[in-house]
Design an enzyme around this catalytic site. Sequence first.
Site, short mmCIF file in Angstrom:
data_model
loop_
_atom_site.label_atom_id
_atom_site.label_comp_id
_atom_site.label_asym_id
_atom_site.label_seq_id
_atom_site.Cartn_x
_atom_site.Cartn_y
_atom_site.Cartn_z
N HIS A 50 0.82 -1.22 0.00
CA HIS A 50 0.00 0.00 0.00
C HIS A 50 0.86 1.28 0.00
O HIS A 50 0.71 2.11 -0.90
CB HIS A 50 -1.01 -0.05 1.16
CG HIS A 50 -1.67 1.26 1.45
ND1 HIS A 50 -2.48 1.90 0.54
CD2 HIS A 50 -1.61 2.07 2.54
CE1 HIS A 50 -2.92 3.04 1.08
NE2 HIS A 50 -2.41 3.17 2.28
N HIS A 74 3.58 7.02 5.55
CA HIS A 74 2.37 7.69 6.06
C HIS A 74 1.56 6.88 7.07
O HIS A 74 0.86 7.46 7.89
CB HIS A 74 1.48 8.17 4.90
CG HIS A 74 0.64 7.11 4.29
ND1 HIS A 74 1.08 6.30 3.27
CD2 HIS A 74 -0.63 6.70 4.57
CE1 HIS A 74 0.12 5.45 2.94
NE2 HIS A 74 -0.93 5.67 3.71
N GLU A 78 0.80 5.70 12.92
CA GLU A 78 -0.49 5.22 13.36
C GLU A 78 -0.46 3.71 13.65
O GLU A 78 -1.00 3.26 14.65
CB GLU A 78 -1.52 5.51 12.24
CG GLU A 78 -2.93 5.04 12.50
CD GLU A 78 -3.65 5.90 13.53
OE1 GLU A 78 -3.08 6.95 13.92
OE2 GLU A 78 -4.75 5.52 13.95
N ASP A 79 0.21 2.94 12.83
CA ASP A 79 0.09 1.48 12.89
C ASP A 79 1.30 0.73 13.45
O ASP A 79 1.25 -0.49 13.58
CB ASP A 79 -0.20 0.91 11.48
CG ASP A 79 -1.54 1.42 10.94
OD1 ASP A 79 -2.36 1.86 11.76
OD2 ASP A 79 -1.73 1.38 9.72
N ASP A 141 -3.14 8.50 -1.00
CA ASP A 141 -3.55 7.44 -0.07
C ASP A 141 -5.00 7.03 -0.38
O ASP A 141 -5.31 5.85 -0.55
CB ASP A 141 -3.43 7.98 1.36
CG ASP A 141 -3.93 7.00 2.40
OD1 ASP A 141 -3.60 5.80 2.29
OD2 ASP A 141 -4.63 7.44 3.35
N ASP A 260 -18.98 17.88 -24.77
CA ASP A 260 -17.64 17.35 -24.53
C ASP A 260 -17.66 15.82 -24.34
O ASP A 260 -16.82 15.26 -23.66
CB ASP A 260 -16.98 18.04 -23.33
CG ASP A 260 -17.77 17.84 -22.05
OD1 ASP A 260 -18.91 17.33 -22.12
OD2 ASP A 260 -17.25 18.19 -20.98
MN MN Z 1 -2.80 4.59 4.05
#
Ligand code: MN
Length: 480
Positions: A50, A74, A78-79, A141, A260
């Site tokens: 990811h 990123h 957090e993880d 993301d 268009d």
């Molecule tokens: Mn992410």
Amino acid sequence: MEVEELKERLFNNLSNYTQEEKTEIEKAYELAKNLHSKQYRQSGEPYITHPIEVAIILSEMKADKDTICAGLLHDTVEDTDITLNEIEKMFNKDVAILVDGVTKISKLNFSSKQDRSLANTRKIIASLTEDVRIIIVKLADRLHNMRTLQYKTEFKQKENALETMEIFVPLAYYIGAYRIKNELEDLSLKYLKPEEYKKAEETHLMVQEDSKKCLEEMLFNIHTILNDNNIPNEIKSRTKNIYGLYKKLSEGNKLEDIHDLLSLKIMVDEINSCYLTLGLVHSKYNPINYRFKDYICNPKTNMYQSLHTTVFGEDDRLVQTQIRTFDMDEIASYGLTSYWHQNKDAAREKMQHDLKEKYQFFKSLTEINTTFGDNQEFITQIKRELFTDKIYVYTTKGDVIELPIGATPIDFAYRIHTDIGNSMIGAIVNDDKVSIYDELHNKDRVRIITSSVSMGPGKDWEENAKTTNAKKKIREFNRK
Ligand code: MN
């Protein structure tokens, strides 16, 4: 895809970066890979796939080295066990600020009514004007998460798709990243309205098949004419994206009336060639006069630049022709990041300045932040002004002005100039005299009547204005 293969794809995109920059990005990659080593995505793939995919999207956008490092890192704070401090020590302050910003923005809750959370939301939104790269990492993301949404529960799919439509599609538009905006729209529709998506997708394929010959023929003809005139060029054809098609058809338009539906994108070497090309295209294909737009002289509020002309193409089909330079095209695809990339010799301060002066979104955001003290009011105004549909109206000179839906001549007048707002006594819309409290509509042509003996803005003007810019100016006048 294998992790090694993905890594190779990322580094293949980095040929324009210095060896030093590449080494730093490699360091971020190794760190992220180690930290996430025991984690897996819902698809069963190693988690590191990811962040690499996010970094690949960022490299396609021509993001700078720090932004790509932040893309790789990123989700680590957090993880995993690493702290922001450690990231700052191993990389630099900017990378840490970006990772922190993305972590915080992921926890945003726009619907909460609690003041503590409102205050937090406000802080995060306001911080976007400090370093816009936070939005850019977050968009990358979200794009990868939307591409892999099939592995989530139906509830999560709908929730993410709705949030994407409400927050991230407008953000992608504001920074001028059309390629990302279109993909996010299509993916959201797919999960929000699967039936409608399927129908629009079929129509999209049908249109592609049906228009293939017409577009190929035009592409060949124009390419030949430009080559004969020694204008270096590249031409691409496309049909309207699935979401765009769905929207037009659900508004009751007929397929053949969408101006268009089919388009040709002509990229040339320099601005002068754009106008030469325009003349050459018109000499071969008849234009619809009122459809011509010069966004080169008048860039859109997100800095989009191009010439637009709709012509009668082969078989008399309507074809929108977009003419721009290669540089302009890069900005139209990936927005602000490419803009930065192209101006890299200029100081960063200049960029931050352009951001606040040229991009309407950031101007409005800053205004809203300084005008509304109350957090609830701030959030309400942000939603009302920035995250709703827009209308586009014309000045008498033909300039296009972007306003939120529900805007009135009062908003228009103050957007043109404070003095015009303060001396306004009436408004003419499409040749009719209207009340200055009347709602404006898309494509209205607006003229403001002013008088040197006007009394200035009335007491009830503020509540009839939609934009913070107008509200603020009215308050300022009445305070004096
Ligand atoms: Mn992410």
